[in-house]
Design an enzyme around this catalytic site. Structure first.
Site, mmCIF file in Angstrom:
data_model
loop_
_atom_site.group_PDB
_atom_site.id
_atom_site.type_symbol
_atom_site.label_atom_id
_atom_site.label_comp_id
_atom_site.label_asym_id
_atom_site.label_seq_id
_atom_site.Cartn_x
_atom_site.Cartn_y
_atom_site.Cartn_z
ATOM 1 N N GLU A 82 65.656 83.550 -13.662
ATOM 2 C CA GLU A 82 64.757 83.462 -14.688
ATOM 3 C C GLU A 82 64.886 84.697 -15.697
ATOM 4 O O GLU A 82 64.033 84.866 -16.555
ATOM 5 C CB GLU A 82 63.480 83.265 -14.118
ATOM 6 N N GLU A 158 65.417 75.543 -9.228
ATOM 7 C CA GLU A 158 64.124 75.658 -8.787
ATOM 8 C C GLU A 158 62.912 74.689 -9.457
ATOM 9 O O GLU A 158 63.042 74.532 -10.565
ATOM 10 C CB GLU A 158 63.478 76.980 -9.111
#
Length: 569
Positions: A82, A158
């Site tokens: 991320e 995810e």
């Protein structure tokens, strides 16, 4: 690799976890994804792309070590969870993998959003070639045009991250189907596997099952486990989705998969909006109502004589069924057609596979609070894990340590082993801290032997009523009792040290053992050094409760021994 030239392939629990997973399913896919990196890779910057070769070497070493020390083949490797990707780094990583004979290890990027990685790949033929999978986090079942134009595998790398009650189960059931239907994603990865961390940390109980009481052995097989089984027991990596997938007329969805060898699995879900909200992203309203759905099997599937049926109904206990086998569907009389009656919040798997089973497990031990009296002398000659049980490192790394020079009572200790702030993923604290105990504790006595290793600037603390952890650790409040190598002590109301309750001189230096005692009762706290009172009756109005903790002033070596905590309320 805590510092350059340091390599240790036996730290943490992940090696053990991967090996245990392989025992149960030798074909399971293993992936690695850095969240943070050791500080030495950044050369003083909070950035892993300062020296691309060095960072790639670090990551590839981990993959090589997994094979060499544990016989584990890592199948996929990510870039940086991320956070920003660097296109040149991805290319360097591919070249280094190939150079090490790891052509079979595939690269997934960028474990963030669909863009800008997809556009970058379309504009850069070399980048397009070296990335095997585009992984996005929490895509909300949708993808973007650029990602589809790359013609790469698309994964929700995810997802879930939702409380593992029936709403979490509904979220999981809905996205497992609709990530493919709406977004062509052929893999959905739940964060996280098992909620084995203190429940009051961020994302408490956001695992597919719960096992957060190692002291009691209590665990709960939560409903998302059985939702997973509807897909995972009747498909395998390598199966294909059929093109005939989609939404049902009155809400819900269906997918169909085959192994290409004649087997067929159909999964139908009718999760309602209210009972299937994931933690993120926002879910626009939709309606699901009672309906009949008719299916006709054609082509080679028209010869299938029967389908096994597995069923789940989420909702109040009186109506609830989790992964129950129903009578088979016989198809030969109906010309390959059948009709199902569907209510909301149901899940059906119809499959040619006869290997499905609802596994059983022994009744877990009863749930127990963390023991009110707890002690650990860290006297473990050959520890199975590198970290002591029940301590939860929030910043820094606390490992079992053997003092070769100290044959006495401090031969075996717990040591904070990072001497540099990592390249962080979250806004980690500038101090190191490991928490332990029961978050509900209010009145406690904490006692610990401490050893500062850094002359002049070093410092350590013990603490009680610590009220935050994880990504919020920087703003943790509590009662922190510090001693410093420069001969001073402090009592602060927070980890960062902004709220100072008391300070003064203490007969303390580096490279010597001291015993700290912190007592907190009601609105007052007091501290002792080597059994003698150092400060008393310091008022504490907030927080009212929290964990016990140990830690250091900055990223520095320090040792802890004979940890003891007693909670009276």
């Amino acid at each position: 690799m805590h510092y350059a030239l340091d390599e240790n392939y036996f730290r943490g629990y992940e090696w053990w976890l991967m090996k245990e997973a392989k025992k149960r399913n030798p074909n399971i896919t293993l992936m690695g994804l850095p969240w943070s990196f050791p500080g030495w890779l950044g050369k003083g910057f909070n950035w892993p792309y300062v020296n691309l070769q060095l960072t790639a070497y670090y990551v590839v070493s981990w993959i090589v070590g997994a094979k060499h020390y544990h016989d584990l083949d890592i199948d996929y490797i990510g870039i940086w969870n991320e956070r920003t990707f660097d296109t040149n780094y991805i290319k360097v990583l591919r070249r280094m993998l190939n150079y090490q004979g790891l052509q079979q290890v595939k690269i997934i990027a960028s474990d963030n959003l669909w863009e800008p990685i997809s556009a970058s790949m379309l504009l850069d033929p070399e980048l397009l070639k070296v990335i095997d999978v585009i992984g996005a986090h929490y895509p909300g079942t949708y993808t973007v045009k650029d990602a589809r134009l790359t013609e790469k595998k698309l994964w929700s790398s995810e997802d879930f991250s939702t409380l593992n009650n029936d709403v979490g189960a509904g979220c999981w059931g809905r996205i497992l189907n609709q990530n493919y239907i709406n977004g062509y994603m052929t893999s959905t990865i739940a964060w996280n596997l098992v909620a084995s961390y203190y429940e009051q940390l961020p994302y408490g109980r956001c695992g597919l099952m719960t096992a957060h009481e190692p002291w009691s052995g209590h665990y709960v097989v939560e409903s998302p486990i059985w939702i997973s089984a509807h897909t995972t027991q009747f498909t395998q990596p390598g199966w294909y989705y059929l093109k005939t997938v989609g939404h049902l007329e009155k809400g819900g969805s269906y997918v169909a998969l085959t192994d290409g060898l004649g087997n067929l699995t159909i999964i139908i879900e009718t999760m309602s909006h209210k009972h299937s909200k994931c933690i993120r992203p926002f879910l626009p309203y939709f309606n699901v109502s009672h309906q009949f759905a008719s299916f006709i099997l054609k082509g080679s599937f028209s010869e299938i004589p029967e389908l096994q049926v597995w069923y789940t109904k989420l909702g109040p206990p009186s109506e609830r069924f989790l992964f129950k086998q129903l009578d088979s569907l016989w198809l030969l009389d109906g010309g390959g057609g059948f009709t199902l009656e569907l209510q909301e919040d149901e899940l059906f798997t119809l499959t040619t596979l006869t290997t499905g089973s609802k596994g059983s497990y022994p009744l877990p031990p009863e749930s127990q609070p963390f023991p009110r009296i707890y002690k650990d002398d860290f006297n473990v000659d050959y520890p199975f894990f590198s970290e002591a049980p029940n301590f939860a490192d929030q910043t820094g790394v606390f490992e079992y340590f053997m003092n070769v020079e100290d044959p006495g009572e401090h031969r075996f200790t717990l040591r904070q082993v990072l001497n540099q702030r990592p390249i962080t993923w979250a806004a980690d604290a500038y101090n190191t801290i490991s928490v332990i105990g029961d978050y509900k504790w209010s009145n406690v006595t904490i006692k610990c032997d401490v050893y500062i290793e850094t002359p002049e600037t070093g410092g350590v603390f013990i603490a009680g009523r610590v009220n935050k952890g994880g990504i919020l650790i920087r703003s943790a409040r509590g009662v922190f009792f510090w001693i410093f190598a420069n001969g001073t002590y402090r009592v602060t109301g927070d980890l960062a040290g902004w709220i100072i309750y008391a300070l003064g001189h203490a007969d303390v230096t580096a490279k010597k053992w001291y015993t700290l005692t912190l007592s907190i009762k009601g609105h007052f706290s007091s501290g002792m050094l080597n059994g003698k009172s150092l400060w008393t009756n310091v008022p504490v109005n907030f927080p009212k409760n929290g964990w016990a903790a140990i830690g250091t002033h900055f990223f520095e070596f320090a040792q802890f021994d004979n940890f003891y905590v007693e909670a009276t309320g």
